[in-house]
Design a protein around this motif. Structure first.
Motif, mmCIF file in Angstrom:
data_model
loop_
_atom_site.group_PDB
_atom_site.id
_atom_site.type_symbol
_atom_site.label_atom_id
_atom_site.label_comp_id
_atom_site.label_asym_id
_atom_site.label_seq_id
_atom_site.Cartn_x
_atom_site.Cartn_y
_atom_site.Cartn_z
ATOM 1 N N VAL A 9 5.041 146.110 73.368
ATOM 2 C CA VAL A 9 5.722 147.317 72.912
ATOM 3 C C VAL A 9 4.710 148.194 72.197
ATOM 4 N N CYS A 10 4.663 149.471 72.534
ATOM 5 C CA CYS A 10 3.783 150.428 71.879
ATOM 6 C C CYS A 10 4.651 151.429 71.122
ATOM 7 N N ILE A 11 4.403 151.571 69.814
ATOM 8 C CA ILE A 11 5.201 152.459 68.969
ATOM 9 C C ILE A 11 4.296 153.542 68.396
ATOM 10 N N ASN A 12 4.674 154.808 68.581
ATOM 11 C CA ASN A 12 3.943 155.956 68.032
ATOM 12 C C ASN A 12 4.897 156.770 67.171
ATOM 13 N N ASN A 13 4.510 157.004 65.926
ATOM 14 C CA ASN A 13 5.325 157.817 65.027
ATOM 15 C C ASN A 13 5.202 159.285 65.390
ATOM 16 N N GLY A 14 6.305 160.004 65.278
ATOM 17 C CA GLY A 14 6.322 161.434 65.544
ATOM 18 C C GLY A 14 5.822 162.216 64.347
ATOM 19 N N SER A 15 5.735 163.526 64.500
ATOM 20 C CA SER A 15 5.270 164.382 63.421
ATOM 21 C C SER A 15 5.682 165.819 63.700
ATOM 22 N N ILE A 16 5.383 166.682 62.754
ATOM 23 C CA ILE A 16 5.615 168.113 62.929
ATOM 24 C C ILE A 16 4.271 168.767 63.160
ATOM 25 N N ARG A 17 4.154 169.530 64.224
ATOM 26 C CA ARG A 17 2.913 170.215 64.577
ATOM 27 C C ARG A 17 3.106 171.717 64.374
#
Length: 70
Positions: A9-17
């Motif tokens: 499982v690969c988990i990437n946190n989101g963000s505001i760009r």
């Protein structure tokens, strides 16, 4: 990358760009990738998306889609 129940499982946190010199903000979703399928999540939203933002699914039905990946 993590492994749960012998599945990678690969988990990437989101963000505001915020692009420079603009007043535009882009919300990048949190992503969970399991066996080539990408699940997209936004904070404060009770739905999720699979691979793209065309169709939303109810968050309480997420277990159905995870069980199909076994």
């Amino acid at each position: 990358m993590a492994s749960f129940n012998s599945v990678k499982v690969c988990i990437n946190n989101g963000s505001i760009r915020c692009p420079k010199r603009t007043n535009i903000a882009y919300v990048k979703p949190h992503k969970v990738k399991i066996k080539g399928t990408e699940f997209l999540f936004f904070n404060g939203n009770d739905s999720f998306y699979i691979n793209d933002l065309n169709t939303s699914y109810k968050l309480n039905e997420l277990y159905i889609y995870f069980s199909k990946l076994k």
